[in-house]
Enzyme design. Structure first.
Site, short mmCIF file in Angstrom:
data_model
loop_
_atom_site.label_atom_id
_atom_site.label_comp_id
_atom_site.label_asym_id
_atom_site.label_seq_id
_atom_site.Cartn_x
_atom_site.Cartn_y
_atom_site.Cartn_z
N LYS A 183 0.84 -1.21 0.00
CA LYS A 183 0.00 0.00 0.00
C LYS A 183 0.87 1.25 0.00
O LYS A 183 0.63 2.19 -0.77
CB LYS A 183 -0.92 -0.01 1.22
N ARG A 233 -3.80 2.97 8.34
CA ARG A 233 -4.01 1.70 7.66
C ARG A 233 -2.75 0.85 7.65
O ARG A 233 -1.64 1.37 7.62
CB ARG A 233 -4.43 1.94 6.20
N GLY A 241 -8.17 -7.66 4.06
CA GLY A 241 -9.07 -7.93 5.16
C GLY A 241 -8.44 -8.59 6.36
O GLY A 241 -9.12 -8.89 7.33
N MET A 275 -5.72 -7.41 8.23
CA MET A 275 -5.17 -6.54 9.27
C MET A 275 -6.08 -5.32 9.45
O MET A 275 -7.13 -5.23 8.84
CB MET A 275 -3.73 -6.16 8.94
N ARG A 331 -3.17 -1.84 -6.09
CA ARG A 331 -2.35 -3.03 -5.89
C ARG A 331 -2.70 -4.01 -6.99
O ARG A 331 -3.78 -3.92 -7.60
CB ARG A 331 -2.60 -3.65 -4.52
N HIS A 384 -15.79 -8.41 1.71
CA HIS A 384 -14.76 -9.22 2.38
C HIS A 384 -14.83 -10.69 1.95
O HIS A 384 -13.82 -11.30 1.59
CB HIS A 384 -14.92 -9.10 3.90
N SER A 388 15.41 -42.77 -7.96
CA SER A 388 14.16 -42.05 -7.72
C SER A 388 14.02 -41.92 -6.20
O SER A 388 14.07 -42.92 -5.48
CB SER A 388 12.97 -42.82 -8.29
N CYS A 431 9.59 -39.43 -6.52
CA CYS A 431 8.25 -40.00 -6.69
C CYS A 431 7.45 -39.99 -5.39
O CYS A 431 6.40 -40.63 -5.30
CB CYS A 431 8.32 -41.42 -7.25
N TYR A 456 13.29 -35.12 -13.28
CA TYR A 456 11.83 -35.12 -13.31
C TYR A 456 11.27 -35.22 -11.90
O TYR A 456 11.96 -35.60 -10.95
CB TYR A 456 11.29 -36.28 -14.17
#
Length: 896
Positions: A31, A98, A107, A109, A339, A455, A773, A848, A868
């Site tokens: 902000k 703020r 929403g 804080m 934002r 909200h 693996s 895996c 992978y």
């Protein structure tokens, strides 16, 4: 402030040492950085100052030296710029205070508005504009009491509801100036009752207390829960103090929230909401249902054009969809915030691909615009077109997805239900920030109030929850746990409700749903991801159906096929039991010969499904007693038969045999017991049967034109000689079955690395094995000394959530423990490859375990250089996206 004093407060137009937007956000919060940038761009921004994020942590022990003085000096600059005086009844300067963290946390804080008022100032303001004065005063009392003193809003909301009921109005605009004055007096009395002292009159004391409260809100319950859920570091929050502009001044004033593109579907149009004669909290809280900002085109065209032009200027500057807050004070427009807007996954895809086509961003930026954790949203089910059930009502489609669950009416009930394993839909008049823990415990949200920027809508979109808001036909009684539509109660606590966040339709009871499609921009986006990622993505798949689903989702092979799952299939378990109860090798081989054609058939079907893609088959891993019936159930039945005197029956004899067999095979710690290559070495006939079935399936499918790429994996190796002995038995068996047939692709032999000793001796093992693996489930258990099935219910959750500070930040079974398990993986991969290269070969390395589909873990595995990852079929798409993110973030993307 002299030149030697550390600068602790920055006016919006002060020069900043930070060079990049990221540095600005980390220092001044999103902000604060946005307010500074809008000010530099010349947008109409109320003047103010920012206290940087780093001070919120140091302020816990008291304000650092010089902060109060610099805050006072900054207020003086505001007075000079505005021509107003802080605390002056005749010409008062009022402020907003703020929060503003580096990562957007809508929403989560606290905010205080209209700060600087007291009873005398309210009286003087009322002489000029009575309704505005008393409305602002009652708002400030409630805001200060809730945010600064921690009383909550509920006591004040009850007084407001009682006043509206007394005056016969549903809206606060129906209250007169005298009504609001009377309400303010009641608010002051309620404040004294709750706080046990009078409301503070000194505006500076109000300001210092409000700044402290905003700092402290960083560690509030909902903020901590949101940070934990979204993996936001403990940055702290900035505090932004800004001159108030008043959307509640008169009917030529108002407040609004807008998005430069739709946060729901991503369409290129201004969307948002506007409330006349209101303050910003009214839009977010959903107290009144607002009008669409698009309607201003007709009702206030000049204002709409101003908003449109400034919003587009911001989007062009940030090169992303913007979420902006605005206020109109007596016809004059101000922007209070901008934002990057929270959006659904579908919207993120649409916006990214549109911005790419508009040449505002490049391909790599487009890839990073969808968080991998949000991919599952795109796979949300929707209501089937064939569904015949009619919706009972319709609200705003705030966040997509169709879900069915039990209705609950409080955050506490939602949390209780989650712990009990139930799926619930949180039903509320409106949600407030304190409801967040209950929202994340639910599978969907339904409210009777609010619009698409309230909200509930903003939070639901941010965390991927299906949501419907503003279903105005519903009358929700949260205390009684009921929901009526018209005169009829349609829902009670525990009743089944279904919501469709894509259409806004609400249904009583379950509904038929259908799977989503991968097409259009989503398909194009995934092609981009595949273009830039360097790690392959395979599937953990044990059946032909799972293999087909994996290919549909873009799997490039099977990284783990667990053959024991085939043993458990219907019609096969009796044959497995015949093998287990065999008393001689001859009997065991006979039982295995009956299993072999079934195994072969499975392998044939999987090879067909994965035509041209690698298939890693893991030979039998679990101990044999896991295939036996429940020991407890057998004992109960055995005892019952003995009590009945049926000891001569065939069933009694059968149970006696199986109980003895179970006790013979049972182990105190099966995970570390007679399983994997240990079982293979002591009972090689099992693995020989599996290898024979694999070779027969390979020959048959290759002769039918299938491109088979087989990899045979030996599980749970801890010593290289375990692997060598088995390989030297199994490879000749494979060659014998092949009978001189040469497979078109070389069959690879490798192992799972799932024990610390294997990881630490990988150089030796890699001299024999052609691929590794990592089985991270067992590797994590062995490294921590945890039994996964036991620790999660007994102490792990306490380690993660209850102890302050937590012993562990992450569940190691969900995200790789980088310092421990991760280090073993890194050592193993590096030493294994080095040893294999010394022999003139290349060691293929994959993973895996469950973390193979976890975006956080994939980022780490990219740095380890794995070839992978392999994961469940339903996580394939998220893994493709995460792998692309990881390649781009580490500078390893293809074509570089």
């Amino acid at each position: 402030m002299n030149d030697m004093t550390e600068k602790l407060v920055y006016m919006f137009d002060d020069p900043r040492p930070e060079k990049t937007p990221k540095e600005m956000k980390l220092t001044y919060g999103g902000k604060g950085a946005g307010l500074a940038r809008m000010t530099q761009m010349g947008l109409p921004v109320p003047y103010g100052f920012t206290i940087p994020c780093k001070l919120s942590t140091s302020a816990k022990e008291g304000w650092p030296e010089g902060l109060k003085q610099q805050v006072n000096e900054s207020v003086a600059k505001l007075e000079e710029r505005s021509g107003k005086k802080f605390g002056d009844p005749d010409n008062p300067l009022l402020l907003s205070v703020r929060s503003g963290a580096p990562d957007s946390m809508p929403g989560m804080m606290d905010t205080v508005l209209n700060l600087g008022m007291n009873a005398r100032i309210a009286e003087e303001m009322a002489k000029k504009n009575a309704r505005f004065a008393w409305d602002s005063w009652r708002r400030f009392i409630m805001s200060f009491s809730d945010t600064v003193m921690g009383t909550g809003r509920e006591p004040y909301d009850q007084l407001m509801d009682a006043m509206k009921a007394e005056k016969g109005t549903d809206e606060d605009l129906g209250l007169t100036a005298d009504d609001l004055k009377a309400l303010s007096i009641k608010f002051l009395a309620k404040y004294k009752e709750l706080v046990k002292k009078d409301f503070p009159e000194d505006p500076y004391k109000q300001l210092y207390a409000a700044v402290d409260a905003v700092f402290k809100s960083w560690d509030g319950e909902r903020a901590v829960a949101y940070r934990k859920m979204n993996k936001i570091p403990d940055y702290g929050t900035a505090v932004n103090v800004q001159q108030m502009v008043f959307g509640n001044l008169n009917d030529n004033s108002g407040t609004g929230v807008l998005f430069t593109r739709s946060p729901v579907d991503g369409e290129r149009r201004l969307t948002g909401e506007f409330l006349e004669n209101a303050q910003g909290e009214d839009v977010v809280a959903g107290v009144r249902t607002p009008t669409a900002i698009e309607d201003l085109k007709v009702t206030k065209p000049d204002l709409y054009n101003q908003i449109h032009d400034l919003a587009k200027m911001l989007e062009n500057n940030y090169k992303d969809m913007q979420d902006c807050e605005l206020t109109v004070e007596d016809g004059r427009l101000y922007f209070l915030q901008t934002r990057n807007g929270k959006r659904t996954a579908a919207s993120a895809i649409k916006i990214a691909m549109d911005l790419l086509r508009e040449e505002m961003i490049d391909e790599k930026t487009a890839v990073t615009r969808l968080e991998p954790s949000k991919v599952d949203e795109l796979l949300n089910k929707r209501i089937s077109p064939k569904e015949t059930k009619r919706p009972i009502t319709k609200g705003y489609n705030a966040s997509p997805g169709a879900v069915t669950g039990e209705a609950v009416f409080s955050k506490e009930k939602a949390i209780e239900a989650r712990k009990a394993g139930k799926k619930v839909v949180l039903v509320r008049k409106e949600t407030k920030p304190e409801d967040f823990p209950g929202m994340i415990a639910s599978i969907g949200i339904l409210t009777s109030r609010g619009g698409k920027t309230c909200h509930a809508a903003v939070v639901a979109r941010g965390i991927g929850l299906p949501a419907i808001v503003g279903a105005g036909d519903l009358v929700i009684d949260e205390d009684e746990g009921t929901c009526a539509c018209g005169e009829e109660v349609v829902l009670k606590e525990g009743d089944i409700v279904s919501i469709d966040g894509m259409t806004g339709n609400v249904f009583i009871g379950p509904v038929e749903v259908v799977e989503p499609e991968i097409a259009g921009d989503f398909a194009e986006y995934l092609k981009l991801c595949d273009k830039y990622r360097t790690m392959g993505v395979r599937a953990n798949a044990d059946t032909p159906k799972m293999a087909q689903d994996a290919v549909k989702n873009g799997a490039e092979g099977i990284g783990l096929c667990r053959t024991e799952r085939m043993f458990n299939a219907a019609g096969r378990l009796p044959k497995v039991l015949d093998m287990i109860k065999a008393n001689t090798l001859q009997e065991r081989e006979a039982a295995l010969s009956a299993l072999k054609p079934l195994q072969k058939g499975d392998f044939v079907d999987i090879f067909k499904a994965m035509d041209g893609k690698p298939v890693t088959i893991r030979l039998l891993d679990p101990p044999l007693h896991e295939f036996l019936p429940s020991y407890k159930d057998m004992l109960i039945e055995f005892t019952e038969l003995r009590v009945k005197g049926e000891t001569k029956s065939n069933r009694f004899a059968e149970l006696e045999m199986w109980i003895k067999k179970y006790e013979e095979l049972r182990e105190e710690n099966a995970m570390l017991g007679h399983r994997g290559v240990r079982l293979g070495n002591t009972n090689p006939e099992i693995y020989k049967m599996q290898v024979a079935a694999l070779m027969e399936a390979l020959v048959e499918t290759e002769k039918n034109g299938v491109d088979v790429r087989l990899e045979i994996m030996l599980p749970l190796v801890s010593h290289v000689n375990e692997y060598k002995r088995l390989y030297e038995m199994l490879k000749p068996e494979a060659d014998k079955v092949l009978g001189g047939y040469v497979p078109k692709n070389k069959v690879l032999w490798g192992t799972m690395i799932e024990l610390p000793r294997a990881a630490l001796t990988s150089g030796e093992i890699a001299e024999e094995a052609e691929f590794f693996s990592f089985g991270t489930n067992d590797l994590t258990q062995a490294t921590f000394g945890f039994s996964r099935d036991d620790v999660e219910g007994k102490f792990l959750l306490k380690y993660l959530d209850e102890f302050k500070p937590p012993i562990m930040e992450d569940n190691p079974f969900e995200h790789i423990d980088e310092l421990g398990v991760g280090r073993l993986i890194k050592i193993s991969a590096e030493e294994g490859r080095k040893a294999r290269e010394a022999k003139g070969g290349y060691l293929k390395v994959g993973i895996c375990g469950e973390v193979g589909g976890d975006p956080q873990s994939i980022m780490f595995l990219q740095k380890c250089g794995l070839d992978y990852v392999s994961c469940s079929p339903f996580r394939i798409i998220a893994a493709r996206v995460a792998a692309a993110h990881a390649a781009i973030a580490t500078g390893a993307e293809k074509g570089k």
